[in-house]
Write an enzyme that holds these catalytic residues in place. Structure first.
Site, PDB file in Angstrom:
ATOM      1  CB  SER A 139      43.678 -14.792 -38.840  1.00  0.00           C
ATOM      2  OG  SER A 139      42.701 -14.432 -37.894  1.00  0.00           O
ATOM      3  CE1 TYR A 178      40.298 -13.837 -43.257  1.00  0.00           C
ATOM      4  CE2 TYR A 178      40.121 -14.194 -40.894  1.00  0.00           C
ATOM      5  CZ  TYR A 178      40.788 -13.656 -41.966  1.00  0.00           C
ATOM      6  OH  TYR A 178      41.963 -12.961 -41.768  1.00  0.00           O
ATOM      7  CE  LYS A 206      43.905 -14.953 -43.981  1.00  0.00           C
ATOM      8  NZ  LYS A 206      44.894 -14.327 -44.867  1.00  0.00           N
TER       9      LYS A 206
HETATM   10  P1  NAD Z   1      42.393  -5.340 -46.248  1.00  0.00           P
HETATM   11  O1  NAD Z   1      41.136  -5.811 -46.873  1.00  0.00           O
HETATM   12  O2  NAD Z   1      42.468  -3.942 -45.773  1.00  0.00           O
HETATM   13  O3  NAD Z   1      43.622  -5.584 -47.235  1.00  0.00           O
HETATM   14  C1  NAD Z   1      43.664  -6.635 -48.166  1.00  0.00           C
HETATM   15  C2  NAD Z   1      44.058  -6.047 -49.508  1.00  0.00           C
HETATM   16  O4  NAD Z   1      44.098  -7.102 -50.467  1.00  0.00           O
HETATM   17  C3  NAD Z   1      43.054  -5.006 -50.015  1.00  0.00           C
HETATM   18  O5  NAD Z   1      43.750  -3.847 -50.445  1.00  0.00           O
HETATM   19  C4  NAD Z   1      42.373  -5.700 -51.176  1.00  0.00           C
HETATM   20  O6  NAD Z   1      41.980  -4.796 -52.188  1.00  0.00           O
HETATM   21  C5  NAD Z   1      43.430  -6.679 -51.641  1.00  0.00           C
HETATM   22  N1  NAD Z   1      42.886  -7.865 -52.293  1.00  0.00           N
HETATM   23  C6  NAD Z   1      41.832  -8.620 -51.888  1.00  0.00           C
HETATM   24  N2  NAD Z   1      41.617  -9.611 -52.769  1.00  0.00           N
HETATM   25  C7  NAD Z   1      42.554  -9.499 -53.733  1.00  0.00           C
HETATM   26  C8  NAD Z   1      42.840 -10.226 -54.921  1.00  0.00           C
HETATM   27  N3  NAD Z   1      42.092 -11.261 -55.311  1.00  0.00           N
HETATM   28  N4  NAD Z   1      43.873  -9.829 -55.669  1.00  0.00           N
HETATM   29  C9  NAD Z   1      44.627  -8.748 -55.319  1.00  0.00           C
HETATM   30  N5  NAD Z   1      44.394  -8.024 -54.224  1.00  0.00           N
HETATM   31  C10 NAD Z   1      43.369  -8.391 -53.441  1.00  0.00           C
HETATM   32  O7  NAD Z   1      42.733  -6.350 -45.069  1.00  0.00           O
HETATM   33  P2  NAD Z   1      43.809  -6.213 -43.902  1.00  0.00           P
HETATM   34  O8  NAD Z   1      43.087  -5.973 -42.651  1.00  0.00           O
HETATM   35  O9  NAD Z   1      44.893  -5.299 -44.319  1.00  0.00           O
HETATM   36  O10 NAD Z   1      44.330  -7.711 -43.871  1.00  0.00           O
HETATM   37  C11 NAD Z   1      45.539  -8.085 -44.513  1.00  0.00           C
HETATM   38  C12 NAD Z   1      45.788  -9.550 -44.284  1.00  0.00           C
HETATM   39  O11 NAD Z   1      45.849  -9.808 -42.880  1.00  0.00           O
HETATM   40  C13 NAD Z   1      44.697 -10.465 -44.824  1.00  0.00           C
HETATM   41  O12 NAD Z   1      45.313 -11.627 -45.317  1.00  0.00           O
HETATM   42  C14 NAD Z   1      43.855 -10.774 -43.606  1.00  0.00           C
HETATM   43  O13 NAD Z   1      43.198 -11.995 -43.734  1.00  0.00           O
HETATM   44  C15 NAD Z   1      44.937 -10.835 -42.533  1.00  0.00           C
HETATM   45  N6  NAD Z   1      44.427 -10.565 -41.182  1.00  0.00           N
HETATM   46  C16 NAD Z   1      43.728  -9.415 -40.931  1.00  0.00           C
HETATM   47  C17 NAD Z   1      43.252  -9.160 -39.638  1.00  0.00           C
HETATM   48  C18 NAD Z   1      42.439  -7.930 -39.349  1.00  0.00           C
HETATM   49  O14 NAD Z   1      41.729  -7.922 -38.343  1.00  0.00           O
HETATM   50  N7  NAD Z   1      42.510  -6.875 -40.140  1.00  0.00           N
HETATM   51  C19 NAD Z   1      43.513 -10.072 -38.620  1.00  0.00           C
HETATM   52  C20 NAD Z   1      44.237 -11.241 -38.913  1.00  0.00           C
HETATM   53  C21 NAD Z   1      44.694 -11.461 -40.206  1.00  0.00           C
HETATM   54  C1  WQD Z   2      36.014  -7.366 -31.175  1.00  0.00           C
HETATM   55  C2  WQD Z   2      35.089  -7.410 -29.976  1.00  0.00           C
HETATM   56  C3  WQD Z   2      32.859  -8.138 -30.511  1.00  0.00           C
HETATM   57  C4  WQD Z   2      31.756  -4.796 -33.023  1.00  0.00           C
HETATM   58  C5  WQD Z   2      37.630 -10.404 -36.124  1.00  0.00           C
HETATM   59  C6  WQD Z   2      37.959 -11.677 -36.840  1.00  0.00           C
HETATM   60  C7  WQD Z   2      39.410 -12.017 -36.644  1.00  0.00           C
HETATM   61  C8  WQD Z   2      40.306 -10.876 -37.046  1.00  0.00           C
HETATM   62  C9  WQD Z   2      39.889  -9.619 -36.378  1.00  0.00           C
HETATM   63  C10 WQD Z   2      40.896 -11.227 -39.383  1.00  0.00           C
HETATM   64  C11 WQD Z   2      34.185  -8.640 -29.960  1.00  0.00           C
HETATM   65  C12 WQD Z   2      32.850  -6.700 -30.022  1.00  0.00           C
HETATM   66  C13 WQD Z   2      32.448  -5.650 -32.197  1.00  0.00           C
HETATM   67  C14 WQD Z   2      30.648  -4.071 -32.488  1.00  0.00           C
HETATM   68  C15 WQD Z   2      31.035  -5.101 -30.349  1.00  0.00           C
HETATM   69  N1  WQD Z   2      40.257 -10.622 -38.452  1.00  0.00           N
HETATM   70  N2  WQD Z   2      32.099  -5.794 -30.895  1.00  0.00           N
HETATM   71  N3  WQD Z   2      30.339  -4.246 -31.172  1.00  0.00           N
HETATM   72  O1  WQD Z   2      35.493 -10.589 -33.898  1.00  0.00           O
HETATM   73  O2  WQD Z   2      37.481 -10.350 -32.328  1.00  0.00           O
HETATM   74  O3  WQD Z   2      37.845 -10.617 -34.731  1.00  0.00           O
HETATM   75  O4  WQD Z   2      38.490  -9.372 -36.582  1.00  0.00           O
HETATM   76  O5  WQD Z   2      41.654 -12.144 -39.331  1.00  0.00           O
HETATM   77  O6  WQD Z   2      39.687 -13.119 -37.397  1.00  0.00           O
HETATM   78  O7  WQD Z   2      37.145 -12.696 -36.326  1.00  0.00           O
HETATM   79  O8  WQD Z   2      36.943  -8.508 -33.927  1.00  0.00           O
HETATM   80  O9  WQD Z   2      36.553  -6.095 -33.906  1.00  0.00           O
HETATM   81  O10 WQD Z   2      34.729  -7.617 -34.784  1.00  0.00           O
HETATM   82  O11 WQD Z   2      35.234  -7.591 -32.346  1.00  0.00           O
HETATM   83  O12 WQD Z   2      30.703  -5.234 -29.170  1.00  0.00           O
HETATM   84  O13 WQD Z   2      29.960  -3.314 -33.183  1.00  0.00           O
HETATM   85  O14 WQD Z   2      34.189  -6.280 -30.059  1.00  0.00           O
HETATM   86  O15 WQD Z   2      31.742  -8.821 -30.016  1.00  0.00           O
HETATM   87  O16 WQD Z   2      34.041  -9.031 -28.629  1.00  0.00           O
HETATM   88  P1  WQD Z   2      36.847 -10.091 -33.654  1.00  0.00           P
HETATM   89  P2  WQD Z   2      35.853  -7.400 -33.830  1.00  0.00           P
END
Ligand code: NAD
Ligand code: WQD
Length: 330
Positions: free
Chosen positions: A124, A147, A151
């Site tokens: 991330s 979190y 990572k």
């Molecule tokens: P998500 O929660 O939709 O998907 C994660 C999946 O993993 C879910 O289906 C959940 O049920 C499963 N899971 C969680 N814990 C588990 C466990 N102990 N054993 C087996 N399965 C398990 O999340 P996502 O948004 O699809 O994110 C996927 C990956 O990308 C994650 O590693 C997350 O940290 C990373 N990531 C997400 C974002 C984002 O904003 N969505 C941003 C950067 C990185």
């Molecule tokens: C985006 C912008 C908020 C909600 C997070 C994690 C990051 C990654 C993605 C996993 C910000 C603003 C949000 C609301 C708002 N996940 N906002 N009203 O915080 O950039 O990133 O999700 O890896 O690690 O930190 O994403 O979508 O929460 O926010 O104004 O109700 O929207 O302040 O500027 P963020 P977000």
């Protein structure tokens, strides 16, 4: 190729399964359904009628379960399974370390036992913390929340492991802000309860489930005072995994996956309004704790080395989000 996708029923994992399908003989999916439902598996089967998809219900914390999955022939692993809520990670750090770090170590151990070398890890932009806002892969890891620290720690473990085995082929992908949904409208992100993230929150407001969007702060340095993020369409992100898999070679590499473009909160609201043809009810409130001004990628390395580019616009992201959410309402 036989591919294992952990967390393959989650938001990004499910979109990636679709993009990986043409490359794969079989896609094995591990998920414990803690943040997804088995319905997603049936949607994937509907979207991919020619593909051999196998669902293994189980937990990344369970070594015996993982060893059983690796009794299947597996050539490459794409590892999504994790907990991902920043706020919750501050309340439950041990759960986050156990699943995100412990689960990844268990997976690498199972891979090692089974002799599987190809590995792609979901990291991330969070690992960059708050060091100026626009990041390239060589910037130091400086995560500020638990979190992000899980990572960053996992990245470090993968690096150490890669150094110990010259035949290991690893790629760490650092995602910026994934949003949008599959253009089919069949899969996307629609969390239960009150969402933390911007686009899922907008979805609840435009479908009448929540009344008003709180915009967190209008005193940031940007053209409208709201914070800047690098929103990337989840399908572009999913395609990045295909490029990464095709590029894998011995050693470990890291790539940012983002568009390189910054968009403010109010610009997202405005793009969504133009897609749905009406105003979205929002109000400006104070900054959210822990938010940074800007989080934006320099994606040049993925562009030049992987040949991957994010192609979709913020309007595409909003349109596909709306398409998904309207489908679900029906
Ligand atoms: P998500 O929660 O939709 O998907 C994660 C999946 O993993 C879910 O289906 C959940 O049920 C499963 N899971 C969680 N814990 C588990 C466990 N102990 N054993 C087996 N399965 C398990 O999340 P996502 O948004 O699809 O994110 C996927 C990956 O990308 C994650 O590693 C997350 O940290 C990373 N990531 C997400 C974002 C984002 O904003 N969505 C941003 C950067 C990185
Ligand atoms: C985006 C912008 C908020 C909600 C997070 C994690 C990051 C990654 C993605 C996993 C910000 C603003 C949000 C609301 C708002 N996940 N906002 N009203 O915080 O950039 O990133 O999700 O890896 O690690 O930190 O994403 O979508 O929460 O926010 O104004 O109700 O929207 O302040 O500027 P963020 P977000």
């Amino acid at each position: 190729m036989e591919i294992l996708v952990t967390g393959g029923l989650g938001y990004i994992g499910s979109h990636t399964v679709i993009e990986l399908a043409p490359l794969a003989n079989t896609i094995h999916i591990i998920d414990n359904l803690s943040n997804s439902t088995e319905q997603v598996f049936y949607k994937l089967k509907e979207l991919l009628p020619q593909s051999n998809l196998v669902f293994h219900y189980g937990d990344m914390r369970d070594n015996i379960f993982l060893d059983t999955v690796f009794k299947n022939k597996i050539d490459a692993v794409v590892h999504f399974a994790a907990l991902k809520a920043v706020g919750q990670s501050m309340e439950k750090p041990l759960d986050y370390y156990q699943v995100n770090v412990g689960g990844s170590v268990n997976l690498l151990l199972a891979m090692k036992k089974a002799g599987v070398k190809k590995f792609i890890f979901s990291s991330s932009a969070c690992v960059y913390g708050d060091q100026g806002g626009i990041y390239k892969e060589t910037d130091p890891r400086a995560a500020v929340n638990n979190y992000g620290k899980t990572k960053a720690t996992t990245e470090q473990i993968i690096e150490d492991y890669a150094k110990s085995d010259p035949t290991f082929e690893g790629i760490i992908l650092r995602y910026f802000n994934p949003v949008g949904a599959h253009p089919s409208g069949l899969i996307g992100e629609d969390p239960n309860g009150i969402p933390d993230n911007l686009v899922p929150f907008i979805q609840k407001v435009v479908t009448g489930k929540l009344e008003v969007l709180n915009v967190f702060g209008n005193d940031y340095i940007s053209n409208d005072g709201t914070a800047i993020r690098d929103y990337i369409h989840v399908v572009d992100l999913a395609k990045g995994h295909v490029s990464a898999l095709n590029y894998l070679k011995p050693g470990l590499d890291i790539f940012n996956l983002g568009t390189g473009r910054g968009t403010t909160v109010l610009e997202v609201v405005s793009a969504y309004e133009s897609v749905i043809g009406r105003k979205i009810n929002y109000r400006i409130v104070g900054r959210r704790d822990g938010d940074v001004n800007t989080l934006q990628s320099i994606p040049t390395k993925a562009n030049t080395v992987l040949g991957w580019y994010a192609e979709k616009s913020i309007e595409d992201m909003c349109r596909d989000s709306w398409n998904f959410i309207s489908n679900r309402k029906a």
